[in-house]
Scaffold this motif. Structure first.
Motif, mmCIF file in Angstrom:
data_model
loop_
_atom_site.group_PDB
_atom_site.id
_atom_site.type_symbol
_atom_site.label_atom_id
_atom_site.label_comp_id
_atom_site.label_asym_id
_atom_site.label_seq_id
_atom_site.Cartn_x
_atom_site.Cartn_y
_atom_site.Cartn_z
ATOM 1 N N HIS A 156 23.721 -31.478 -43.018
ATOM 2 C CA HIS A 156 22.661 -30.542 -43.431
ATOM 3 C C HIS A 156 22.811 -29.290 -42.564
ATOM 4 O O HIS A 156 22.701 -29.365 -41.337
ATOM 5 N N ILE A 157 23.113 -28.167 -43.208
ATOM 6 C CA ILE A 157 23.322 -26.912 -42.490
ATOM 7 C C ILE A 157 22.352 -25.869 -43.036
ATOM 8 O O ILE A 157 22.242 -25.688 -44.249
ATOM 9 N N VAL A 158 21.647 -25.208 -42.119
ATOM 10 C CA VAL A 158 20.698 -24.157 -42.500
ATOM 11 C C VAL A 158 20.978 -22.937 -41.621
ATOM 12 O O VAL A 158 21.265 -23.075 -40.434
ATOM 13 N N MET A 159 20.886 -21.752 -42.224
ATOM 14 C CA MET A 159 21.037 -20.498 -41.477
ATOM 15 C C MET A 159 19.864 -19.590 -41.800
ATOM 16 O O MET A 159 19.402 -19.561 -42.942
ATOM 17 N N TRP A 160 19.387 -18.876 -40.790
ATOM 18 C CA TRP A 160 18.251 -17.984 -40.961
ATOM 19 C C TRP A 160 18.548 -16.603 -40.401
ATOM 20 O O TRP A 160 19.207 -16.464 -39.370
ATOM 21 N N LYS A 161 18.005 -15.592 -41.088
ATOM 22 C CA LYS A 161 17.874 -14.246 -40.542
ATOM 23 C C LYS A 161 16.399 -14.079 -40.218
ATOM 24 O O LYS A 161 15.540 -14.385 -41.048
ATOM 25 N N LEU A 162 16.110 -13.604 -39.020
ATOM 26 C CA LEU A 162 14.727 -13.487 -38.586
ATOM 27 C C LEU A 162 14.243 -12.043 -38.611
ATOM 28 O O LEU A 162 15.040 -11.105 -38.510
ATOM 29 N N LYS A 163 12.938 -11.904 -38.716
ATOM 30 C CA LYS A 163 12.306 -10.587 -38.643
ATOM 31 C C LYS A 163 12.453 -10.044 -37.220
ATOM 32 O O LYS A 163 12.475 -10.812 -36.259
ATOM 33 N N ASP A 164 12.518 -8.720 -37.102
ATOM 34 C CA ASP A 164 12.633 -8.106 -35.780
ATOM 35 C C ASP A 164 11.404 -8.368 -34.923
ATOM 36 O O ASP A 164 11.503 -8.478 -33.697
ATOM 37 N N PHE A 165 10.248 -8.495 -35.567
ATOM 38 C CA PHE A 165 8.999 -8.755 -34.849
ATOM 39 C C PHE A 165 8.100 -9.581 -35.755
ATOM 40 O O PHE A 165 7.898 -9.233 -36.909
ATOM 41 N N ALA A 166 7.594 -10.702 -35.238
ATOM 42 C CA ALA A 166 6.700 -11.560 -36.027
ATOM 43 C C ALA A 166 5.891 -12.444 -35.090
ATOM 44 O O ALA A 166 6.351 -12.806 -34.003
ATOM 45 N N GLU A 167 4.679 -12.776 -35.497
ATOM 46 C CA GLU A 167 3.813 -13.656 -34.724
ATOM 47 C C GLU A 167 3.592 -13.131 -33.295
ATOM 48 O O GLU A 167 3.486 -13.910 -32.345
ATOM 49 N N GLY A 168 3.602 -11.800 -33.162
ATOM 50 C CA GLY A 168 3.343 -11.178 -31.874
ATOM 51 C C GLY A 168 4.513 -11.216 -30.904
ATOM 52 O O GLY A 168 4.338 -10.923 -29.719
ATOM 53 N N LYS A 169 5.706 -11.555 -31.392
ATOM 54 C CA LYS A 169 6.863 -11.689 -30.509
ATOM 55 C C LYS A 169 8.088 -10.999 -31.104
ATOM 56 O O LYS A 169 8.188 -10.797 -32.308
ATOM 57 N N THR A 170 9.048 -10.689 -30.242
ATOM 58 C CA THR A 170 10.306 -10.100 -30.686
ATOM 59 C C THR A 170 11.177 -11.170 -31.338
ATOM 60 O O THR A 170 10.950 -12.373 -31.178
ATOM 61 N N LYS A 171 12.198 -10.723 -32.039
ATOM 62 C CA LYS A 171 13.155 -11.636 -32.646
ATOM 63 C C LYS A 171 13.757 -12.563 -31.591
ATOM 64 O O LYS A 171 13.849 -13.775 -31.792
ATOM 65 N N GLU A 172 14.137 -12.011 -30.462
ATOM 66 C CA GLU A 172 14.765 -12.797 -29.404
ATOM 67 C C GLU A 172 13.822 -13.879 -28.873
ATOM 68 O O GLU A 172 14.238 -15.018 -28.627
#
Length: 100
Positions: free
Chosen positions: A4-20
């Motif tokens: 099972h392989i999943v890949m995500w691109k994340l938002k630059d800023f979400a839930e009050g936090k940076t992507k990192e």
């Protein structure tokens, strides 16, 4: 064996936090699943380091004995809780499941 392989691109800023920051939270949450869901045989979370428009930010690789085990994992409350968080911070998700 089911992979099972999943890949995500994340938002630059979400839930009050940076992507990192969200990447680190996400990685930790996913890795904790191996101790919470017994049907997981192997689980790895990788953080991308390649500078490319085609690159995704995070990849999950996991192994299960059977399709039924993968389904058990997918419906497990702990997995669903992690999924709720990820859905809030992601822009895109791709998945592939295959047997060997």
């Amino acid at each position: 064996m089911v992979k099972h392989i999943v890949m995500w691109k994340l938002k630059d800023f979400a839930e009050g936090k940076t992507k990192e920051e969200n990447i680190e939270i996400m990685k930790s949450m996913l890795e904790e699943l191996i101790d919470k869901i017994g049907v997981i045989k192997k689980l790895e979370v990788g953080i991308n380091f390649t500078e490319s428009d085609a690159a995704f930010d995070v990849a999950l690789y996991s192994e299960f004995e059977t399709n039924e085990d993968l389904e058990t994992y997918s419906k497990h409350p702990e997995h669903l809780k992690v999924g709720e968080f990820i859905n809030k911070i992601r822009d895109a998700r791709y998945v592939v499941d295959y047997k060997i």
